[in-house]
Design a protein around this motif. Structure first.
Motif, PDB file in Angstrom:
ATOM      1  N   GLU A   1       0.801  -1.224   0.000  1.00 42.07           N
ATOM      2  CA  GLU A   1       0.000   0.000   0.000  1.00 42.07           C
ATOM      3  C   GLU A   1       0.833   1.273   0.000  1.00 42.07           C
ATOM      4  O   GLU A   1       0.411   2.293  -0.522  1.00 42.07           O
ATOM      5  CB  GLU A   1      -0.949   0.007   1.205  1.00 42.07           C
TER       6      GLU A   1
ATOM      7  N   LEU B   1       2.153   2.010  -4.135  1.00 41.22           N
ATOM      8  CA  LEU B   1       1.222   1.597  -5.174  1.00 41.22           C
ATOM      9  C   LEU B   1       1.641   2.139  -6.539  1.00 41.22           C
ATOM     10  O   LEU B   1       2.110   3.273  -6.647  1.00 41.22           O
ATOM     11  CB  LEU B   1      -0.183   2.107  -4.857  1.00 41.22           C
TER      12      LEU B   1
ATOM     13  N   ARG C   1      -8.562   4.364  -7.959  1.00 42.46           N
ATOM     14  CA  ARG C   1      -9.335   4.548  -6.725  1.00 42.46           C
ATOM     15  C   ARG C   1     -10.133   5.852  -6.700  1.00 42.46           C
ATOM     16  O   ARG C   1     -10.857   6.112  -5.750  1.00 42.46           O
ATOM     17  CB  ARG C   1      -8.406   4.467  -5.521  1.00 42.46           C
TER      18      ARG C   1
END
Length: 448
Positions: free
Chosen positions: A220, A223, A231
């Motif tokens: 995370e 990324l 997103r």
């Protein structure tokens, strides 16, 4: 003789620390004969994904960790300081000069024996540190999984592209650091709203490299740029393309979005796109990233890429000294242990060397205190939930809470707002961590 497998950041630091303590060290590196999907040289401590050791803010998590490592005479940080490049309030290096500096230090040390070989299993009865990194070769990774009774865990990690400085249009871009912290060290490419939307549309529709393991998660904190964009259309503007603190000299205002580039070499001829790690195909990278104002004619010295990283299920495998619970005389350091980041990997090598030195001298294990940044990382590895364990960076949130009443938070907030509170907390954590480390080293017998 102590055996260290892997001459990455963790293995290099461990080898130096143990040799400095008077131990004979056999340092084994499989490159260049056995290549990895990401490395390009045969040198020690090659930095693949980025050239940054993160923030130099003394009250940040990485600032505290650096202070602890400097106290323990870290070779990695010493070489980083001598090869650093301008990067605002961060420690970034010329990665080739840095790697060469570490390699020369190791190969010139009389107690370090360097060899090129691929190790498929540690030798029984020989104190060994596995520091083979996230790209550990399959035979050794399979051996480790089999003998620890756990499965191998993976995540995808990506690399950002690098462009040639002379191909950047400085009539559009300008030099500055966010909020003018650390000097005008970054090249900034501004985008207005229409340019941002055009870039985003192209990024979202560009062809991506297919993933072989679709169930493997991303890390995370690193990324790919296009995954962040998936997103939401505003995600990048609040992430790597945030314009806050960057006044465009042509308008005197913050742009709608900004792409920052950080110097990658001492000569300053190469710059990497900060936060732009990607799994786009190379042709798509050219098309999409040349839509960024100032990069219309960018020449790429290296394209971004993606690779799968391996780590162990640390809570089931390791204790808080990085010793493997089920196998005597074996320690795991670096990203293979479940930490993430260059700085954290080097710190893990230092900790593993500390533990191995004590074991070889017949002394009891002595974990670093959890109120030090290094100790909090190792405590997380040993005690996190095995159900949802994942790699971690150094974070202030890993440290134990400060004593109640130590800080007058209400007065601090009235005087300087949230930033003042955050700074005071960081400073208190740093002071406690360094005091605790000093007491720990005294009890352990100090440093050579």
């Amino acid at each position: 003789m102590i055996h260290i497998v892997g001459a990455g950041l963790a293995g290099s630091e461990a080898a130096w620390q143990l040799a400095s303590r008077g131990h004979d060290v056999r340092l084994t590196e499989m490159r260049p004969r056995w290549a990895t999907p990401a490395h390009t040289t045969d040198r020690a401590a090659e930095m693949v994904c980025s050239n940054s050791f993160k923030s130099d803010d003394p009250d940040s998590a990485t600032g505290i960790l650096k202070a602890e490592m400097r106290r323990m005479d870290s070779l990695i940080l010493r070489c980083a300081e001598t090869t650093r490049v301008p990067a605002g309030n961060s420690l970034a290096v010329d990665r080739e000069a840095f790697s060469q500096s570490v390699t020369e230090a190791l190969k010139s040390h009389p107690r370090i024996q360097w060899e090129e070989a691929q190790i498929v299993a540690p030798e029984a009865g020989v104190p060994t540190i596995l520091a083979t990194g996230p790209l550990t070769a399959d035979p050794l990774a399979d051996w480790l999984a089999q003998h620890t009774g756990t499965t191998r865990l993976h995540f995808y990690d990506a690399i950002a592209p690098i462009v040639e400085r002379q191909s950047i249009d400085m009539g559009i871009a300008w030099m500055a650091a966010r909020y003018d912290k650390g000097g005008a060290d970054f090249i900034n490419c501004p985008l207005d709203k229409a340019q941002y939307e055009r870039f985003l549309d192209a990024l979202l529709s560009a062809e991506r490299v297919p993933l072989h393991e679709v169930d493997t998660p991303y890390f995370e904190a690193c990324l790919p740029i296009e995954v962040m964009a998936d997103r939401g259309r505003e995600t990048l503007r609040h992430g790597p393309m945030k314009p806050m603190g960057l006044d465009d000299p042509r308008t005197g205002r913050w742009p709608h979005a900004v792409v920052q580039l950080r110097q990658d070499t001492l000569a300053g001829e190469l710059f990497n796109l900060v936060g732009f790690q990607t799994r786009l195909k190379w042709g798509a990278q050219k098309e999409v990233f040349r839509l960024i104002p100032g990069l219309e004619n960018a020449e790429f010295a290296r394209f971004g890429s993606i690779h799968r990283n391996t780590y162990v299920q640390a809570p089931a495998v390791l204790d808080a000294t990085l010793a493997v619970k089920s196998i005597p005389d074996l320690w795991i350091a670096g990203q293979l242990s479940g930490v993430e980041g260059y700085l954290e990997s080097a710190a893990g090598g230092l900790a593993a060397a500390f533990a191995t030195d004590r074991a070889v001298r017949g002394l009891a294990p002595m974990p670093f205190p959890p109120d030090t940044m290094l100790g909090s990382l190792l405590h997380y590895l040993a005690h996190a939930s095995s159900v949802d364990f994942g790699p971690t960076n150094a974070m202030l949130g890993l440290l134990p809470p400060l004593p109640e009443g130590l800080l007058d938070l209400r007065t601090l907030k009235r005087a300087g707002g949230t930033r003042a509170v955050k700074s005071a907390k960081g400073r208190a954590h740093r002071e406690r961590a360094l005091h605790s480390l000093e007491q720990h080293l005294i009890l352990a017998g100090g440093l050579p």
